[in-house]
Design an enzyme around this catalytic site. Structure first.
Site, PDB file in Angstrom:
ATOM      1  N   GLY A  38       0.548  -1.213   0.207  1.00  0.00           N
ATOM      2  CA  GLY A  38       0.072   0.112   0.366  1.00  0.00           C
ATOM      3  C   GLY A  38       0.530   1.309  -0.073  1.00  0.00           C
ATOM      4  N   GLN A  50       2.350  10.006   0.941  1.00  0.00           N
ATOM      5  CA  GLN A  50       3.997   9.620   1.865  1.00  0.00           C
ATOM      6  C   GLN A  50       5.002   9.683   0.147  1.00  0.00           C
ATOM      7  OE1 GLN A  50       2.150   5.136   2.258  1.00  0.00           O
ATOM      8  NE2 GLN A  50       4.358   5.497   3.278  1.00  0.00           N
ATOM      9  N   CYS A 110       5.903   0.124   7.331  1.00  0.00           N
ATOM     10  CA  CYS A 110       5.800   0.630   6.753  1.00  0.00           C
ATOM     11  C   CYS A 110       7.274   1.532   5.874  1.00  0.00           C
ATOM     12  CB  CYS A 110       5.755   2.290   7.606  1.00  0.00           C
ATOM     13  SG  CYS A 110       4.274   3.896   6.720  1.00  0.00           S
ATOM     14  N   LEU A 111       6.912   1.797   4.895  1.00  0.00           N
ATOM     15  CA  LEU A 111       7.688   2.293   3.905  1.00  0.00           C
ATOM     16  C   LEU A 111       8.064   3.587   4.203  1.00  0.00           C
ATOM     17  CD1 LEU A 111       5.996   1.463   0.223  1.00  0.00           C
ATOM     18  CD2 LEU A 111       7.699   0.018   1.712  1.00  0.00           C
ATOM     19  N   HIS A 156      -4.792   1.260   7.429  1.00  0.00           N
ATOM     20  CA  HIS A 156      -3.301   1.490   7.678  1.00  0.00           C
ATOM     21  C   HIS A 156      -3.083   2.709   6.356  1.00  0.00           C
ATOM     22  CE1 HIS A 156       1.051   1.045   8.364  1.00  0.00           C
ATOM     23  NE2 HIS A 156       0.886   1.653   6.551  1.00  0.00           N
ATOM     24  N   GLU A 157      -3.550   2.131   5.416  1.00  0.00           N
ATOM     25  CA  GLU A 157      -3.536   3.173   4.308  1.00  0.00           C
ATOM     26  C   GLU A 157      -4.622   4.748   4.463  1.00  0.00           C
ATOM     27  OE1 GLU A 157      -0.069   3.614   2.448  1.00  0.00           O
ATOM     28  OE2 GLU A 157      -0.344   1.442   3.109  1.00  0.00           O
ATOM     29  N   HIS A 165      -2.814   7.289   7.347  1.00  0.00           N
ATOM     30  CA  HIS A 165      -2.126   8.532   6.090  1.00  0.00           C
ATOM     31  C   HIS A 165      -2.714   9.142   5.441  1.00  0.00           C
ATOM     32  CE1 HIS A 165       2.030   6.224   6.505  1.00  0.00           C
ATOM     33  NE2 HIS A 165       1.613   5.174   5.860  1.00  0.00           N
TER      34      HIS A 165
END
Length: 190
Positions: free
Chosen positions: A46, A51, A99-100, A141-142, A145
Protein backbone atom coordinates in the site's frame (compact mmCIF):
# COMPACT_ATOMS: atom_id res chain seq x y z
CA UNK A 1 7.90 7.04 -12.77
CA UNK A 2 9.03 6.14 -9.28
CA UNK A 3 8.71 8.80 -6.62
CA UNK A 4 11.00 9.06 -3.60
CA UNK A 5 9.18 7.98 -0.45
CA UNK A 6 8.90 10.58 2.29
CA UNK A 7 10.53 9.45 5.54
CA UNK A 8 9.21 9.64 9.07
CA UNK A 9 9.43 13.14 10.53
CA UNK A 10 8.27 15.06 7.46
CA UNK A 11 5.28 17.31 8.28
CA UNK A 12 3.34 16.09 5.20
CA UNK A 13 2.88 12.73 6.97
CA UNK A 14 1.12 14.47 9.88
CA UNK A 15 -1.20 16.68 7.85
CA UNK A 16 -4.80 15.63 7.18
CA UNK A 17 -4.90 15.34 3.39
CA UNK A 18 -7.38 17.34 1.34
CA UNK A 19 -10.06 15.94 -0.96
CA UNK A 20 -9.50 16.23 -4.69
CA UNK A 21 -11.95 16.91 -7.51
CA UNK A 22 -11.80 15.38 -11.01
CA UNK A 23 -11.14 18.75 -12.68
CA UNK A 24 -8.37 19.59 -10.18
CA UNK A 25 -6.31 16.55 -11.14
CA UNK A 26 -7.01 15.51 -14.76
CA UNK A 27 -3.99 13.15 -14.82
CA UNK A 28 -5.13 11.04 -11.86
CA UNK A 29 -4.67 7.75 -13.74
CA UNK A 30 -1.03 8.61 -14.43
CA UNK A 31 -0.50 9.51 -10.76
CA UNK A 32 -2.13 6.23 -9.67
CA UNK A 33 0.11 4.26 -12.08
CA UNK A 34 3.20 6.06 -10.75
CA UNK A 35 2.17 5.35 -7.17
CA UNK A 36 1.76 1.64 -7.94
CA UNK A 37 5.19 1.64 -9.63
CA UNK A 38 6.72 3.36 -6.58
CA UNK A 39 4.99 0.94 -4.20
CA UNK A 40 6.16 -2.15 -6.14
CA UNK A 41 9.70 -0.75 -6.35
CA UNK A 42 9.74 -0.51 -2.55
CA UNK A 43 8.13 -3.96 -2.07
CA UNK A 44 5.03 -2.49 -0.44
CA UNK A 45 1.38 -3.53 -0.37
CA UNK A 46 0.00 0.00 0.00
CA UNK A 47 1.06 3.59 -0.57
CA UNK A 48 -0.68 6.86 0.25
CA UNK A 49 -0.18 10.17 -1.57
CA UNK A 50 1.30 11.89 1.53
CA UNK A 51 4.08 9.28 1.42
CA UNK A 52 5.17 10.73 -1.93
CA UNK A 53 4.80 14.32 -0.72
CA UNK A 54 1.25 14.99 -1.98
CA UNK A 55 -1.27 16.00 0.67
CA UNK A 56 -4.29 14.59 -1.15
CA UNK A 57 -6.83 11.91 -0.23
CA UNK A 58 -5.49 9.16 -2.47
CA UNK A 59 -3.97 5.77 -1.74
CA UNK A 60 -3.31 2.55 -3.62
CA UNK A 61 -3.24 -1.04 -2.38
CA UNK A 62 -2.29 -4.43 -3.80
CA UNK A 63 -2.74 -7.33 -1.38
CA UNK A 64 -1.49 -10.03 -3.76
CA UNK A 65 1.43 -10.73 -1.38
CA UNK A 66 -1.10 -12.18 1.09
CA UNK A 67 -2.94 -14.37 -1.45
CA UNK A 68 -1.30 -17.59 -0.20
CA UNK A 69 -3.23 -17.11 3.05
CA UNK A 70 -6.40 -15.70 1.44
CA UNK A 71 -7.18 -16.53 -2.21
CA UNK A 72 -9.58 -13.55 -2.41
CA UNK A 73 -6.55 -11.25 -2.24
CA UNK A 74 -4.98 -12.62 -5.44
CA UNK A 75 -6.47 -9.84 -7.57
CA UNK A 76 -7.07 -7.26 -4.83
CA UNK A 77 -5.55 -4.15 -6.41
CA UNK A 78 -7.35 -0.82 -6.03
CA UNK A 79 -6.99 2.94 -5.94
CA UNK A 80 -8.97 4.85 -3.31
CA UNK A 81 -9.76 8.53 -3.90
CA UNK A 82 -11.47 10.71 -1.28
CA UNK A 83 -12.03 7.66 0.90
CA UNK A 84 -14.11 7.84 4.07
CA UNK A 85 -14.32 4.91 6.47
CA UNK A 86 -17.97 4.75 7.47
CA UNK A 87 -17.77 1.93 10.00
CA UNK A 88 -15.24 -0.36 11.68
CA UNK A 89 -16.59 -3.45 13.43
CA UNK A 90 -15.50 -6.65 15.12
CA UNK A 91 -12.99 -7.53 17.80
CA UNK A 92 -9.59 -5.95 17.27
CA UNK A 93 -6.79 -8.29 16.19
CA UNK A 94 -3.05 -7.84 16.14
CA UNK A 95 -0.80 -8.05 13.11
CA UNK A 96 2.84 -7.07 12.70
CA UNK A 97 2.78 -3.95 10.51
CA UNK A 98 5.49 -1.96 8.81
CA UNK A 99 5.52 1.17 6.67
CA UNK A 100 7.55 2.32 3.67
CA UNK A 101 7.99 5.73 5.36
CA UNK A 102 9.24 4.04 8.55
CA UNK A 103 11.60 1.33 7.25
CA UNK A 104 13.18 -1.29 9.51
CA UNK A 105 10.49 -0.92 12.18
CA UNK A 106 7.69 -3.46 12.52
CA UNK A 107 5.25 -3.61 15.41
CA UNK A 108 2.05 -5.39 16.35
CA UNK A 109 -0.92 -3.11 15.70
CA UNK A 110 -4.52 -3.80 16.72
CA UNK A 111 -7.26 -3.01 14.20
CA UNK A 112 -10.90 -3.98 13.70
CA UNK A 113 -11.39 -6.81 11.17
CA UNK A 114 -14.30 -5.35 9.15
CA UNK A 115 -14.67 -1.91 7.57
CA UNK A 116 -17.26 -0.20 5.41
CA UNK A 117 -15.75 2.49 3.21
CA UNK A 118 -16.90 5.03 0.64
CA UNK A 119 -14.45 6.02 -2.12
CA UNK A 120 -13.93 6.85 -5.78
CA UNK A 121 -11.74 4.82 -8.11
CA UNK A 122 -9.38 6.34 -10.69
CA UNK A 123 -12.31 6.57 -13.18
CA UNK A 124 -14.19 8.68 -10.60
CA UNK A 125 -16.76 5.94 -10.12
CA UNK A 126 -18.19 5.96 -6.58
CA UNK A 127 -18.08 2.79 -4.45
CA UNK A 128 -19.33 1.88 -1.01
CA UNK A 129 -17.93 -1.50 0.00
CA UNK A 130 -17.21 -3.72 2.98
CA UNK A 131 -13.78 -5.29 3.38
CA UNK A 132 -12.63 -7.91 5.87
CA UNK A 133 -9.42 -9.32 7.28
CA UNK A 134 -6.13 -8.41 5.62
CA UNK A 135 -7.79 -6.26 2.94
CA UNK A 136 -9.46 -4.19 5.68
CA UNK A 137 -6.17 -3.89 7.57
CA UNK A 138 -4.20 -2.66 4.57
CA UNK A 139 -6.91 -0.12 3.76
CA UNK A 140 -7.02 1.08 7.38
CA UNK A 141 -3.23 1.53 7.42
CA UNK A 142 -3.28 3.60 4.22
CA UNK A 143 -6.40 5.49 5.31
CA UNK A 144 -4.54 6.52 8.46
CA UNK A 145 -1.93 8.17 6.20
CA UNK A 146 -4.51 10.45 4.57
CA UNK A 147 -5.74 11.33 8.07
CA UNK A 148 -2.20 12.35 9.14
CA UNK A 149 -1.67 9.27 11.33
CA UNK A 150 1.05 6.62 11.40
CA UNK A 151 0.99 3.05 12.66
CA UNK A 152 3.39 4.06 15.42
CA UNK A 153 0.62 6.28 16.85
CA UNK A 154 -1.25 3.08 17.76
CA UNK A 155 1.61 1.85 19.98
CA UNK A 156 1.79 2.36 23.72
CA UNK A 157 3.61 5.50 24.92
CA UNK A 158 6.33 3.27 26.41
CA UNK A 159 6.86 1.42 23.11
CA UNK A 160 7.02 4.73 21.20
CA UNK A 161 9.67 6.03 23.62
CA UNK A 162 11.65 2.82 23.10
CA UNK A 163 11.56 3.41 19.32
CA UNK A 164 12.39 7.13 19.52
CA UNK A 165 16.07 6.80 18.58
CA UNK A 166 15.30 4.55 15.59
CA UNK A 167 12.58 6.95 14.43
CA UNK A 168 14.94 9.94 14.73
CA UNK A 169 17.61 8.00 12.82
CA UNK A 170 15.11 7.37 10.00
CA UNK A 171 14.29 11.08 9.70
CA UNK A 172 18.06 11.77 9.47
CA UNK A 173 18.57 9.15 6.76
CA UNK A 174 20.35 6.65 8.99
CA UNK A 175 18.56 3.65 7.55
CA UNK A 176 19.34 0.98 4.98
CA UNK A 177 16.71 0.81 2.22
CA UNK A 178 16.81 -0.28 -1.41
CA UNK A 179 14.41 2.44 -2.61
CA UNK A 180 14.75 6.19 -2.93
CA UNK A 181 13.63 8.24 0.07
CA UNK A 182 13.50 11.90 1.12
CA UNK A 183 14.59 12.54 4.68
CA UNK A 184 13.27 15.61 6.52
CA UNK A 185 16.34 16.13 8.70
CA UNK A 186 18.75 16.20 5.75
CA UNK A 187 19.06 19.69 4.34
CA UNK A 188 19.33 20.21 0.60
CA UNK A 189 22.80 20.95 -0.66
CA UNK A 190 24.54 18.58 1.72
Amino acid sequence: MKFPIIAYGDPVLRKKATAIEPDEYPHIKELVANMFETMYGAHGVGLAAPQVGLSMRLFVVDAHAFSDDDADLKDFKKAFINAAILEETGEEWAFNEGCLSIPEIREDVYRKPVIRISYYDEDWKHHEETFKGMAARIIQHEYDHIEGKLFTDKLSPLRRRMLEKKLNDISRGIVDVDYKMKFPAIKKGR
